[in-house]
Motif scaffolding. Structure first.
Motif, mmCIF file in Angstrom:
data_model
loop_
_atom_site.group_PDB
_atom_site.id
_atom_site.type_symbol
_atom_site.label_atom_id
_atom_site.label_comp_id
_atom_site.label_asym_id
_atom_site.label_seq_id
_atom_site.Cartn_x
_atom_site.Cartn_y
_atom_site.Cartn_z
ATOM 1 N N ARG A 9 -10.925 -9.261 -3.191
ATOM 2 C CA ARG A 9 -12.278 -9.342 -2.660
ATOM 3 C C ARG A 9 -13.204 -10.056 -3.645
ATOM 4 N N VAL A 10 -14.296 -10.624 -3.090
ATOM 5 C CA VAL A 10 -15.236 -11.428 -3.862
ATOM 6 C C VAL A 10 -16.655 -10.970 -3.531
ATOM 7 N N LEU A 11 -17.507 -10.863 -4.537
ATOM 8 C CA LEU A 11 -18.916 -10.543 -4.349
ATOM 9 C C LEU A 11 -19.697 -11.850 -4.385
ATOM 10 N N VAL A 12 -20.496 -12.116 -3.331
ATOM 11 C CA VAL A 12 -21.160 -13.410 -3.162
ATOM 12 C C VAL A 12 -22.656 -13.226 -2.952
ATOM 13 N N ARG A 13 -23.446 -14.100 -3.598
ATOM 14 C CA ARG A 13 -24.895 -14.167 -3.380
ATOM 15 C C ARG A 13 -25.167 -15.397 -2.519
ATOM 16 N N ARG A 14 -25.821 -15.196 -1.373
ATOM 17 C CA ARG A 14 -26.164 -16.334 -0.511
ATOM 18 C C ARG A 14 -27.132 -17.271 -1.217
ATOM 19 N N ILE A 15 -26.963 -18.562 -0.991
ATOM 20 C CA ILE A 15 -27.893 -19.564 -1.501
ATOM 21 C C ILE A 15 -28.767 -19.974 -0.322
ATOM 22 N N GLU A 16 -30.057 -19.701 -0.439
ATOM 23 C CA GLU A 16 -30.991 -19.963 0.659
ATOM 24 C C GLU A 16 -31.157 -21.452 0.899
ATOM 25 N N ARG A 48 -1.533 -8.336 -4.470
ATOM 26 C CA ARG A 48 -0.198 -8.167 -5.033
ATOM 27 C C ARG A 48 0.854 -8.604 -4.027
ATOM 28 N N ARG A 49 1.925 -9.216 -4.555
ATOM 29 C CA ARG A 49 3.066 -9.569 -3.724
ATOM 30 C C ARG A 49 3.898 -8.316 -3.476
ATOM 31 N N GLU A 50 4.917 -8.433 -2.615
ATOM 32 C CA GLU A 50 5.766 -7.283 -2.306
ATOM 33 C C GLU A 50 6.485 -6.748 -3.538
ATOM 34 N N ASN A 51 6.789 -7.625 -4.491
ATOM 35 C CA ASN A 51 7.485 -7.181 -5.700
ATOM 36 C C ASN A 51 6.532 -6.619 -6.757
ATOM 37 N N GLY A 52 5.237 -6.529 -6.458
ATOM 38 C CA GLY A 52 4.250 -5.969 -7.374
ATOM 39 C C GLY A 52 3.566 -6.991 -8.266
ATOM 40 N N GLU A 53 4.018 -8.228 -8.215
ATOM 41 C CA GLU A 53 3.422 -9.289 -9.035
ATOM 42 C C GLU A 53 2.029 -9.626 -8.516
ATOM 43 N N ARG A 54 1.075 -9.809 -9.436
ATOM 44 C CA ARG A 54 -0.310 -10.100 -9.072
ATOM 45 C C ARG A 54 -0.466 -11.552 -8.632
ATOM 46 N N ILE A 55 -1.229 -11.768 -7.554
ATOM 47 C CA ILE A 55 -1.537 -13.115 -7.059
ATOM 48 C C ILE A 55 -2.876 -13.525 -7.667
ATOM 49 N N PRO A 56 -2.921 -14.596 -8.477
ATOM 50 C CA PRO A 56 -4.190 -14.982 -9.115
ATOM 51 C C PRO A 56 -5.220 -15.469 -8.091
ATOM 52 N N MET A 57 -6.495 -15.244 -8.410
ATOM 53 C CA MET A 57 -7.591 -15.677 -7.543
ATOM 54 C C MET A 57 -7.866 -17.163 -7.762
#
Length: 95
Positions: A9-16, A48-57
C-alpha cells in the motif's frame, strides 16, 4: 507524520489542479474534479510471493504519480486529506 502503510500500500497526497482555465476563467470549487495526480508520502515494505520472498515496491516517497479516478480510500491524518491505495492502482510515475 508517523504513519507507514503495510504490505503493497501507498500513502498519497493529492496535487491540486489549476484554479483557472487557459482562457483566464476561474473555476468554482463545485465544478472542479478531484485531481488524479499526487505525491507519494509513504510506502509499505512490499507484498510477498508464495515462497515468502518480498516483492520490492516500484514507487518511493516523493514520486509524482497518476492514479485512477476512483482509486484508494480517503483518510484524514494530522488534519490533512490523504489517500491510501494499493501500488497496483497507480497508473504511472511522472518523470
Amino acid at each position: 507524520m508517523s504513519f507507514t502503510p503495510l504490505h503493497d500500500r501507498v500513502l498519497v497526497r493529492r496535487i491540486e489542479g489549476d484554479e483557472t482555465t487557459k482562457g483566464g476563467l476561474i473555476i468554482p470549487d463545485t465544478a472542479k474534479e478531484k485531481p488524479q495526480e499526487g505525491e507519494v508520502v509513504s510506502v509499505g515494505a512490499g507484498g510477498r510471493r508464495e515462497n515468502g520472498e518480498r516483492i520490492p515496491m516500484d514507487v518511493k516517497s516523493g514520486d509524482r504519480i497518476l492514479f485512477g479516478k476512483w482509486s484508494g480510500s480517503e483518510i484524514k491524518l494530522d488534519g490533512e486529506d490523504l489517500l491510501i491505495m494499493k501500488e497496483s492502482d497507480i497508473l504511472g510515475v511522472i518523470a
